[in-house]
Design a protein around this motif. Structure first.
Motif, mmCIF file in Angstrom:
data_model
loop_
_atom_site.group_PDB
_atom_site.id
_atom_site.type_symbol
_atom_site.label_atom_id
_atom_site.label_comp_id
_atom_site.label_asym_id
_atom_site.label_seq_id
_atom_site.Cartn_x
_atom_site.Cartn_y
_atom_site.Cartn_z
ATOM 1 N N PRO A 21 -17.121 -31.934 -24.403
ATOM 2 C CA PRO A 21 -17.819 -30.826 -23.828
ATOM 3 C C PRO A 21 -17.843 -30.508 -22.445
ATOM 4 O O PRO A 21 -18.714 -29.606 -22.024
ATOM 5 C CB PRO A 21 -19.439 -31.238 -24.548
ATOM 6 C CG PRO A 21 -19.307 -32.535 -24.618
ATOM 7 C CD PRO A 21 -18.132 -32.948 -24.877
ATOM 8 N N HIS A 22 -17.412 -31.266 -21.712
ATOM 9 C CA HIS A 22 -17.506 -31.014 -20.222
ATOM 10 C C HIS A 22 -16.348 -30.009 -19.763
ATOM 11 O O HIS A 22 -15.319 -29.832 -20.407
ATOM 12 C CB HIS A 22 -17.287 -32.092 -19.414
ATOM 13 C CG HIS A 22 -15.712 -32.754 -19.492
ATOM 14 N ND1 HIS A 22 -15.715 -33.778 -20.357
ATOM 15 C CD2 HIS A 22 -14.855 -32.756 -18.508
ATOM 16 C CE1 HIS A 22 -14.529 -34.296 -20.306
ATOM 17 N NE2 HIS A 22 -13.902 -33.598 -19.114
ATOM 18 N N PRO A 27 -16.209 -25.649 -21.036
ATOM 19 C CA PRO A 27 -16.249 -26.935 -22.096
ATOM 20 C C PRO A 27 -15.201 -26.672 -23.235
ATOM 21 O O PRO A 27 -14.718 -25.587 -23.593
ATOM 22 C CB PRO A 27 -17.705 -26.708 -22.743
ATOM 23 C CG PRO A 27 -18.527 -25.938 -21.748
ATOM 24 C CD PRO A 27 -17.501 -24.998 -21.219
ATOM 25 N N GLY A 74 -17.093 -33.082 -14.521
ATOM 26 C CA GLY A 74 -17.639 -33.978 -15.507
ATOM 27 C C GLY A 74 -18.679 -35.044 -15.067
ATOM 28 O O GLY A 74 -18.245 -35.353 -13.720
#
Length: 336
Positions: free
Chosen positions: A320-321, A315, A242
């Motif tokens: 969301p990473h 994710p 990320g």
């Protein structure tokens, strides 16, 4: 803090694998196993980006760098740059690719030939690749670019300090005007004050020359200073990737959280109230990794599911990473 805007994809690595055979016997050697040094690595390096790769010693960081430079032959996988696969390239095509992808080695004391002057060391890539013109002028230009006196062109490596030697290594990597430079722990052998100078030089060169870096290190503080995105490796695989903010402020994988909690904090008061995660047990052997999640033998969140299913790098709901954990959750351990 928002994630940095990324340029166009420059290098796409997919399914990268390197297994070293374990053999038995002297006259008649038989294969009895394999060390899974790199075991399915995927990532994309964007134009103008610095991608950090971190993890404990033995996790496969340096092997991955050697695979991308073709210093080791991959067991499987692809590394596509400018429409060409580095892994499959041969002969003249590989030679041309190596002009675009160069490397700065970890140890400035052993990566330079002690019998060659720094002028000859920096000029060697030009000679190998048949680059014409005034090579002596080009070497002096490169020495000046990395902050060394061009008049020292005829000195030998032993006449320079460790930081100056690493600058010579950087000048050699720049000789062919590459687009990507792989930095394999380029400051780990240097004093802290010299580390800062070399990091600042790399950032300056990136801004001036439009370089993209793959920056391999185990010092998370250094990585945070220079990198746009960070990939965390454990036992041959990337377990989380990320932006700098996502990894350092909102890490979701337990291994990343444990690494961050171990980073030294200069403030004594903050140190006293910090909850350091102490991992139990040893790192499993890459010759016989655990089933399912490879981190489960040291993870405080592990359940039967972790032993049965290998969590994909995708994710997660917590953030969301991509993170390879069934029970990803936001971290409470933040480096300020």
């Amino acid at each position: 803090m928002t994630a940095p805007a990324l340029g166009e994809p420059l290098l796409s690595v997919s399914g990268m694998v390197k297994h070293f055979p374990i053999t038995r016997g002297i006259l008649f050697r038989s294969r009895i196993g394999e060390v899974k040094a790199v075991d399915g690595v995927d990532f994309v390096l964007h134009k103008g980006e610095t991608l950090g790769i971190v993890g404990e010693s033995g996790c496969g960081k340096s092997t991955l760098a050697k695979l991308l430079m073709r210093l080791e032959e991959a067991t499987a996988g692809t590394a596509v740059y400018d429409g060409r696969d580095i892994v499959a390239a041969k002969g003249g095509e590989l030679r041309r690719l190596r002009r675009e992808v160069q490397m700065v080695m970890q140890d400035p004391y052993t990566s330079l030939n002690p019998r060659m002057t720094v002028g000859d060391i920096i000029a060697e890539p030009l000679i190998i690749h048949g680059v014409g013109g005034d090579r002596d002028a080009r070497v002096r230009e490169l020495l000046d670019l990395v902050g060394l006196n061009p008049e020292h062109i005829n000195r030998y490596p032993h006449q320079f300090s460790g930081g100056q030697r690493q600058r010579v290594g950087i000048a050699r990597a720049l000789a062919l005007n590459p687009e990507i430079i792989i930095c394999d722990e380029p400051v780990s052998a240097l004093d802290v004050s010299i580390q800062a100078q070399v990091i600042n030089l790399l950032e300056k060169l990136q801004a001036e020359l439009g370089l993209s870096y793959i920056f391999i290190a185990h010092d998370l503080s250094v990585v945070r200073h220079i990198c746009d995105r960070v990939a965390v490796m454990y036992l041959g695989r990337i377990v989380e990737i990320g932006s700098e903010d996502e990894i350092y402020q909102r890490a979701t994988h337990p291994y990343t959280q444990a690494l961050l909690s171990a980073v030294p904090v200069p403030d004594p008061d903050a140190r006293e109230h910090r909850n350091v995660i102490r991992l139990t047990g040893d790192v499993p052997s890459p010759a016989n990794p655990p089933s399912g999640c490879r981190f489960r033998t040291r993870c405080w969140k592990a359940t039967d599911l972790c032993a049965q299913e290998d969590p994909p790098l995708i994710p997660r709901e917590a953030d969301p990473h991509p993170s390879a954990c069934h029970f990803a959750a936001q971290a409470e351990h933040i480096i300020d």
